[in-house]
Design a protein around this motif. Sequence first.
Motif, PDB file in Angstrom:
ATOM      1  N   TRP A 197     -78.133  -2.851  34.426  1.00  0.00           N
ATOM      2  CA  TRP A 197     -78.404  -3.180  33.024  1.00  0.00           C
ATOM      3  C   TRP A 197     -79.900  -3.310  32.816  1.00  0.00           C
ATOM      4  O   TRP A 197     -80.594  -3.950  33.607  1.00  0.00           O
ATOM      5  N   ILE A 198     -80.378  -2.713  31.740  1.00  0.00           N
ATOM      6  CA  ILE A 198     -81.772  -2.827  31.302  1.00  0.00           C
ATOM      7  C   ILE A 198     -81.708  -3.332  29.871  1.00  0.00           C
ATOM      8  O   ILE A 198     -81.236  -2.615  28.986  1.00  0.00           O
ATOM      9  N   VAL A 199     -82.122  -4.559  29.663  1.00  0.00           N
ATOM     10  CA  VAL A 199     -82.122  -5.159  28.331  1.00  0.00           C
ATOM     11  C   VAL A 199     -83.567  -5.492  27.999  1.00  0.00           C
ATOM     12  O   VAL A 199     -84.197  -6.303  28.688  1.00  0.00           O
ATOM     13  N   SER A 200     -84.099  -4.844  26.993  1.00  0.00           N
ATOM     14  CA  SER A 200     -85.496  -5.055  26.627  1.00  0.00           C
ATOM     15  C   SER A 200     -85.681  -4.594  25.185  1.00  0.00           C
ATOM     16  O   SER A 200     -85.306  -3.464  24.853  1.00  0.00           O
ATOM     17  N   HIS A 232     -83.812 -10.044  21.970  1.00  0.00           N
ATOM     18  CA  HIS A 232     -85.141 -10.521  22.366  1.00  0.00           C
ATOM     19  C   HIS A 232     -85.192 -10.740  23.880  1.00  0.00           C
ATOM     20  O   HIS A 232     -86.251 -10.915  24.456  1.00  0.00           O
ATOM     21  N   GLU A 233     -84.047 -10.701  24.526  1.00  0.00           N
ATOM     22  CA  GLU A 233     -83.951 -10.904  25.970  1.00  0.00           C
ATOM     23  C   GLU A 233     -84.591  -9.742  26.725  1.00  0.00           C
ATOM     24  O   GLU A 233     -84.558  -8.596  26.274  1.00  0.00           O
ATOM     25  N   LYS A 234     -85.172 -10.055  27.877  1.00  0.00           N
ATOM     26  CA  LYS A 234     -85.724  -9.031  28.763  1.00  0.00           C
ATOM     27  C   LYS A 234     -85.126  -9.254  30.150  1.00  0.00           C
ATOM     28  O   LYS A 234     -85.449 -10.222  30.826  1.00  0.00           O
ATOM     29  N   THR A 235     -84.268  -8.332  30.567  1.00  0.00           N
ATOM     30  CA  THR A 235     -83.576  -8.475  31.857  1.00  0.00           C
ATOM     31  C   THR A 235     -83.306  -7.110  32.468  1.00  0.00           C
ATOM     32  O   THR A 235     -82.918  -6.177  31.772  1.00  0.00           O
ATOM     33  N   LEU A 236     -83.506  -7.027  33.770  1.00  0.00           N
ATOM     34  CA  LEU A 236     -82.981  -5.940  34.598  1.00  0.00           C
ATOM     35  C   LEU A 236     -81.956  -6.595  35.514  1.00  0.00           C
ATOM     36  O   LEU A 236     -82.205  -7.671  36.050  1.00  0.00           O
ATOM     37  N   CYS A 237     -80.823  -5.929  35.722  1.00  0.00           N
ATOM     38  CA  CYS A 237     -79.776  -6.561  36.525  1.00  0.00           C
ATOM     39  C   CYS A 237     -79.005  -5.502  37.302  1.00  0.00           C
ATOM     40  O   CYS A 237     -78.560  -4.510  36.730  1.00  0.00           O
ATOM     41  N   GLY A 238     -78.865  -5.732  38.593  1.00  0.00           N
ATOM     42  CA  GLY A 238     -78.046  -4.875  39.440  1.00  0.00           C
ATOM     43  C   GLY A 238     -76.886  -5.662  40.008  1.00  0.00           C
ATOM     44  O   GLY A 238     -76.485  -6.687  39.454  1.00  0.00           O
ATOM     45  N   SER A 239     -76.348  -5.220  41.125  1.00  0.00           N
ATOM     46  CA  SER A 239     -75.187  -5.885  41.721  1.00  0.00           C
ATOM     47  C   SER A 239     -75.486  -7.279  42.238  1.00  0.00           C
ATOM     48  O   SER A 239     -74.670  -8.187  42.114  1.00  0.00           O
ATOM     49  N   ASN A 240     -76.657  -7.427  42.850  1.00  0.00           N
ATOM     50  CA  ASN A 240     -76.968  -8.684  43.542  1.00  0.00           C
ATOM     51  C   ASN A 240     -78.252  -9.337  43.083  1.00  0.00           C
ATOM     52  O   ASN A 240     -78.672 -10.326  43.678  1.00  0.00           O
ATOM     53  N   TRP A 241     -78.889  -8.817  42.078  1.00  0.00           N
ATOM     54  CA  TRP A 241     -80.203  -9.316  41.694  1.00  0.00           C
ATOM     55  C   TRP A 241     -80.368  -9.279  40.180  1.00  0.00           C
ATOM     56  O   TRP A 241     -79.689  -8.518  39.486  1.00  0.00           O
ATOM     57  N   LEU A 297     -75.015 -14.913  40.021  1.00  0.00           N
ATOM     58  CA  LEU A 297     -75.814 -14.832  38.792  1.00  0.00           C
ATOM     59  C   LEU A 297     -75.793 -13.413  38.237  1.00  0.00           C
ATOM     60  O   LEU A 297     -75.633 -13.211  37.026  1.00  0.00           O
ATOM     61  N   ALA A 298     -75.926 -12.424  39.110  1.00  0.00           N
ATOM     62  CA  ALA A 298     -75.903 -11.027  38.659  1.00  0.00           C
ATOM     63  C   ALA A 298     -74.545 -10.679  38.054  1.00  0.00           C
ATOM     64  O   ALA A 298     -74.471 -10.028  37.012  1.00  0.00           O
ATOM     65  N   ALA A 299     -73.454 -11.131  38.683  1.00  0.00           N
ATOM     66  CA  ALA A 299     -72.113 -10.855  38.152  1.00  0.00           C
ATOM     67  C   ALA A 299     -71.934 -11.516  36.784  1.00  0.00           C
ATOM     68  O   ALA A 299     -71.396 -10.898  35.852  1.00  0.00           O
ATOM     69  N   GLN A 300     -72.390 -12.772  36.641  1.00  0.00           N
ATOM     70  CA  GLN A 300     -72.268 -13.456  35.355  1.00  0.00           C
ATOM     71  C   GLN A 300     -73.106 -12.746  34.289  1.00  0.00           C
ATOM     72  O   GLN A 300     -72.668 -12.580  33.145  1.00  0.00           O
ATOM     73  N   SER A 301     -74.293 -12.295  34.655  1.00  0.00           N
ATOM     74  CA  SER A 301     -75.150 -11.575  33.706  1.00  0.00           C
ATOM     75  C   SER A 301     -74.472 -10.287  33.248  1.00  0.00           C
ATOM     76  O   SER A 301     -74.451  -9.985  32.051  1.00  0.00           O
ATOM     77  N   ARG A 302     -73.906  -9.537  34.177  1.00  0.00           N
ATOM     78  CA  ARG A 302     -73.228  -8.282  33.812  1.00  0.00           C
ATOM     79  C   ARG A 302     -72.034  -8.544  32.901  1.00  0.00           C
ATOM     80  O   ARG A 302     -71.811  -7.824  31.926  1.00  0.00           O
ATOM     81  N   LEU A 303     -71.264  -9.605  33.189  1.00  0.00           N
ATOM     82  CA  LEU A 303     -70.135  -9.962  32.319  1.00  0.00           C
ATOM     83  C   LEU A 303     -70.622 -10.330  30.919  1.00  0.00           C
ATOM     84  O   LEU A 303     -70.027  -9.916  29.916  1.00  0.00           O
TER      85      LEU A 303
END
Length: 172
Positions: A38-41, A120-129, A157-163
């Motif tokens: 996920w790339i949120v920016s 307004h969030e800025k996040t990169l998210c993979g499986s474990n990070w 944390l990564a799983a919760q972010s992806r959900l």
Amino acid sequence: MSIWRRTIRTSPRLSLRLDDGLAAVFAGELLDPSPEIWIVSPWVSDVPVLDNSDQDFDVLLGDGFVGPVAFTAVLGRLAELGSLLHLTVKPDDHNRDFINRLSRHVPTTHLDIHHAADVHEKTLCGSNWVVSGSMNFTWRGFEVNEESVVYEIDPALAAQSRLDFEHRWPTP
């Protein structure tokens, strides 16, 4: 509780940058690609995210990547390796060039684009990070602004972010 957490405060006037941190993130992804990234920016640009001037990343990138390697090229390589890329940005003309470039590197089967006017969030998210903080993934974010970014290696944390992202921006 994070398994590993590092806060990086960038400051161009103090020569503090995020480059090495992001290079580590993308090198790790190229070694073991996440099924989904996920790339949120709000704003995103095709900034260089790996420096392959010394050909240190040849074995990860393959042929044809010399010098600074653009964000879209690295994401394209990750899509080739099987990652599904989710991108959430503001519906803004600034992002159109990035999306067009990304679309040239990534087949539509591996690309899920969302436009969110109020993001307004800025996040990169993979499986474990997760990489999150104040920085847009833009030239100003990398080169001009003073930013605070947190890099966490934490599968929960990564799983919760992806959900959370999937709930906010469901895949069609």
